[in-house]
Design a protein around this motif. Structure first.
Motif: not given
Length: 903
Positions: A468-469, A427, A475-476, A471-473
């Motif tokens: 997506t990236y 990435r 969510i984390h 959203q991942e951050r």
């Protein structure tokens, strides 16, 4: 597709030439063999030297790249140090804080040593060495250049990154030491190659782990290159250092590699020799068979023209092939037919490839192909969309990659090209030409195409994963932070607690943990709504954060409760200063929509290691201290060391836990106290009372365990146990005796209590009129509408209703008039004051109220004969108290009753 052709039945060119060339082949075969052998040896040595030179250049670049990575790591660590204000302190405080910081980081620092020095005097003010003992700057450390030092005593080569910190109070140099060791050199060394770094003629490092190296040959050029015993040696100066003078002689820093020689087939040289021989033979053959060769050449020209025409995309290629194939049946004809078949197959595959490319263009993922150096060869339409370019740009694709991600991407590609990996997935960030400062995240999957064991191209699929990236951050982040206040939640707090305690254990410092609870915050939610309460919580959060240090953590524990974590404290005094700052933030009101909201909070702090040795115990001690602060009147912060010797609830907690076990095990006992007639002194009934004996504490007073049972929500179970035991005892009473049983609020407000009691007395064969249900004045009249409904049901079933503790509440006579009561039970507090003038008047008034409502009157707490006689003269029907008998177990009561009845 045409069927494969065969040369059988055709006159071959080999048969024609064999007769004419047989004698010439014998003459030139010896010359050709010698020429090929010489060419082979020459080309092999040339190839090996070129390959080694390329490998040496690549290795030097990787060493420089590693230096760049360390420089970036040093900049990152230097930024953390400056951001933490660790340098802007006096020398003693700065050294302690720096050592604590580096010790806590451990191996994560990434450097073997960090040195702080005074640029004016050159004096070393602080040094920290992670894995090695500190070298002697005056004796053992040999300066090769400004960024490279060699430790003679330990044979360690250090690469140094220098940073300068300028503040209002200090001007300091920070030196980050990174050791070049054998493992690091082995990591960057190419396969089948051994690498040495030498200082002059002295070997310093070796990728093989040993510094043994044969005698080096000198050379006046930039390379030393020679071969011995099947091994190639190659050397060049290393760009990391410049020549320095040691003992009067120049000592260059040299990079030296050795690898086994490889045998390579001399394609170009052999082709050259073959062409020369072919030309010689051609001249001889032209003189012998010139006309035949001319016609043959024409046919071959047609064959070549057809190939060139096909290469240029011309449709007449197949027609030219037919010309080359006309009227002859030899090998040229076979080649022409096979070439025609191959052209047809290639056309079909070209059509298939165009179909595949059209399909790839339908994808949102960009498919690219580029040279090993990063220059684009081709890409799908999605690449233009992703990069925002109107036309295909054949420049290097790394120009669009974020500088911080470029190094990692190049490392991944290098691992591909050198055969260390078959495929890489990574990435990185890219930018568009129209938005040079705006980057988006992509995921790239790359593989390589090889031809003749050489990398031909790099193929890859690139996908935009920005959403997506993010959203991942997100969510984390949400998993570790409170949604309302954006503060760290319990998970993140517990992780920081463990880190803070571990760091404090190494540095002999303290960690303070505090629970903070907003006083009376429930009133805000009840009176103004939860939205106003949430806004108030956000404002309180900001004020609490403003009173804390940047290294402290404020976490929301839940509701209106917060937790403060203060690491790296020197003593209890430091924690007290923070507590005072926290208290000061509640001095100003919070204004929301024009309304001023005053607020205070109660807090409790505990310290590691003084009060607790683990995070769990530290939390418990701080929580316990916070409840103590609330019990002291709120609006204060208490410390655990001040209350450590006081009972702040541990004994009550123990009693509660034992009470729960006793209730669940049916260990609550029913005791009976007699009720006698005021006029005759005869026993007319008994009151059922709850008693509990704890094995270690003895008999626990009802005034203690009854409120506990109510707060625990288990009072109905207590009442049920007493009720069942009392019913069994009532069956052994004389027929004119009745049983008085207390009814709790939880029981009264149960919709099934009336039917349950009715079923129980029916099953016990007891008339409901023999049971008097005592309901305290506060319970009976607190919610008259609902209580009256239950009381009416019980009264309709035949149970007697007694209003207990009458006179101590705040009920009105109108409310008392609305419930179907049978008797009033005078509270013992009035009975004890009956001999006083005021007490006598109060009892007289209550008796008058009872008589006016046609209610019987019972007095409890009678302790002497004179009080009993006075109550009898006032018209009270029944008496109860120690003057007649104390409460006793059922068996003892029945024995006492039998003895009294017999006399």
């Amino acid at each position: 597709m045409n069927a494969p052709l065969t040369t059988q039945g055709h006159v071959t060119l080999r048969q024609v030439f064999s007769r004419r060339l047989l004698m010439l082949l014998g003459l030139f075969s010896v010359v050709m063999s010698i020429t090929i052998v010489l060419a082979y040896q020459y080309q092999t040595e040339k190839f090996n030297r070129a390959a080694m030179a390329s490998a040496l250049s690549h290795l030097a670049l990787r060493i420089e790249s590693q230096e760049t990575i360390w420089a970036d790591d040093a900049s990152h660590l230097f930024g953390i140090i400056e951001w933490s204000d660790l340098l802007d302190m006096n020398e003693a405080g700065r050294n302690d804080r720096l050592r604590a910081f580096f010790t806590s980081q451990g191996a994560n620092i990434g450097f073997e040593g960090i040195v702080v020095s005074d640029p004016a005097s050159g004096k070393v003010l602080f040094d920290f060495w992670n894995a090695f003992e500190a070298p002697s700057f005056q004796n053992a450390l040999l300066k090769i250049n400004e960024n490279l030092f060699y430790d003679n005593e330990r044979d360690i080569l250090y690469s140094i990154v220098r940073k300068t910190s300028r503040t209002a109070n200090h001007h300091l140099n920070i030196l980050f030491f990174k050791a070049w060791d054998n493992a690091m050199l082995r990591h960057i060394t190419l396969p089948n190659t051994t690498t040495f770094i030498l200082l002059g003629s002295k070997p310093l490092l070796s990728s093989a782990g040993t510094l043994a190296l044969g005698a080096l040959r000198s050379s006046s050029g930039s390379y030393v290159s020679y071969a011995e015993n099947g091994t190639i040696y190659l050397e060049r100066g290393l760009a990391l250092g410049k020549n320095v003078v040691t003992d009067g002689r120049a000592a260059p820093l040299r990079l030296f590699i050795q690898a086994p020689a490889q045998n390579v087939f001399p394609v170009s040289l052999v082709l050259g020799v073959s062409v020369g021989i072919t030309l010689l033979f051609g001249a001889l053959l032209f003189a012998v068979i010139g006309r035949w060769m001319g016609r043959l050449g024409t046919r071959l020209d047609h064959l070549a023209d057809a190939a060139l025409a096909y290469q240029n995309g011309q449709k007449e290629a197949l027609q030219l092939l037919q010309t080359a194939d006309a009227d002859k049946e030899d090998q040229i004809s076979v080649v022409a037919q096979e070439l025609s078949s191959l052209m047809t197959i290639a056309a079909e595959r070209d059509a298939e490839q165009r179909a595949y490319l059209q399909t790839l263009n339908l994808l949102q993922d960009a498919v690219i192909e580029c040279h090993p150096d990063g220059r684009l060869i081709r890409a799908t339409e999605a690449w233009k969309t992703m990069t925002g370019m109107d036309e295909f740009d054949e420049s290097n694709m790394t120009r669009w990659v974020h500088p911080e991600d470029n190094t990692d991407l190049l490392e991944q590609v290098s691992a591909l090209t050198h055969g260390q990996k078959e495929q890489v997935i990574t990435r990185f960030r890219m930018r568009r030409p129209s938005e040079p400062d705006a980057y988006y995240w992509v995921e790239g999957r790359f593989a390589i195409t090889r031809r003749d064991d050489a990398v031909e191209s790099i193929r890859g699929v690139i996908r935009d994963i920005t959403s997506t990236y993010l959203q991942e951050r997100q969510i984390h982040y949400m998993a570790l932070h409170d949604a309302l206040t954006d503060l760290p939640n319990r998970v993140l707090l517990e992780d920081r607690m463990e880190m803070a305690i571990a760091r404090a254990a190494r540095s002999n410092q303290c960690v303070a943990l505090g629970f903070i609870d907003i006083d009376h915050f429930k009133q805000v939610n009840d009176n103004f709504g939860h939205k106003i309460g949430d806004r108030m919580l956000k404002e309180i959060t900001q004020r609490l954060k403003s009173a804390l240090r940047s290294t402290d953590t404020l976490s929301r524990w839940g509701g209106d409760e917060f937790v403060v974590l203060c690491p790296d404290l020197g003593s209890l005094h430091d924690a007290m200063e923070i507590a005072q700052k926290l208290l000061s933030v509640s001095q100003e009101y919070i204004t929301i929509d024009g309304v001023d909201f005053p607020y205070t909070f109660s807090g409790g702090f505990a310290l590691y290691p003084d009060d607790a040795g683990t995070s769990e115990v530290l939390l418990a001690q701080a929580d316990r201290t916070m409840f103590y602060a609330k019990a002291q009147g709120r609006n204060s912060i208490q410390f655990f060391n001040a209350i450590a010797g006081k009972d702040t609830g541990r004994h009550s907690f123990y009693i509660q836990s034992r009470l729960m076990q006793a209730i669940n095990n049916n260990q609550i006992q029913c005791w009976l106290q007699p009720i006698v007639s005021a006029s005759t002194g005869e026993v007319v009934g008994a009151e059922a009372l709850a008693r509990w004996e704890e094995p270690e504490q003895g008999w626990i007073p009802p005034s203690v365990f009854i409120p506990m049972a109510e707060s625990m929500g288990m009072i109905d179970k207590v009442g049920q146990q007493v009720w069942q035991q009392a019913l069994r005892a009532l069956g052994q009473f004389p027929g004119h005796h009745y049983l008085s049983v207390n009814l709790s609020k939880r029981q009264l407000f149960s919709s099934t209590i009336a039917q349950q009691f009715h079923d129980d007395v029916v099953q016990a064969h007891i008339l409901p009129r023999r049971v008097m249900l005592e309901i305290t004045e506060g319970i009976a009249l607190s919610d008259v509408e609902y209580a009256r409904t239950r009381i009416v049901e019980l009264d309709a079933m035949g149970f007697g209703i007694s209003v207990d503790d009458f006179g101590v509440g705040y009920s009105s006579l109108s409310q008392l008039h609305e419930i179907p009561a049978d008797e009033l039970k005078l509270d013992m507090s009035f009975v004890k004051r009956i001999k006083d003038k005021g007490g006598f008047a109060m009892v007289k008034a209550i008796v008058s109220i009872a008589k006016s409502l046609d209610l019987a009157c019972v007095a409890e707490g009678v302790e002497d004969a004179s009080t009993a006689e006075l109550l009898n003269t006032m018209g009270i029907e029944a008496l109860q108290g120690y003057h007649f008998a104390r409460p006793m177990p059922i068996g003892d009561y029945l024995a006492w009753l039998a003895a009294r009845e017999s006399t």
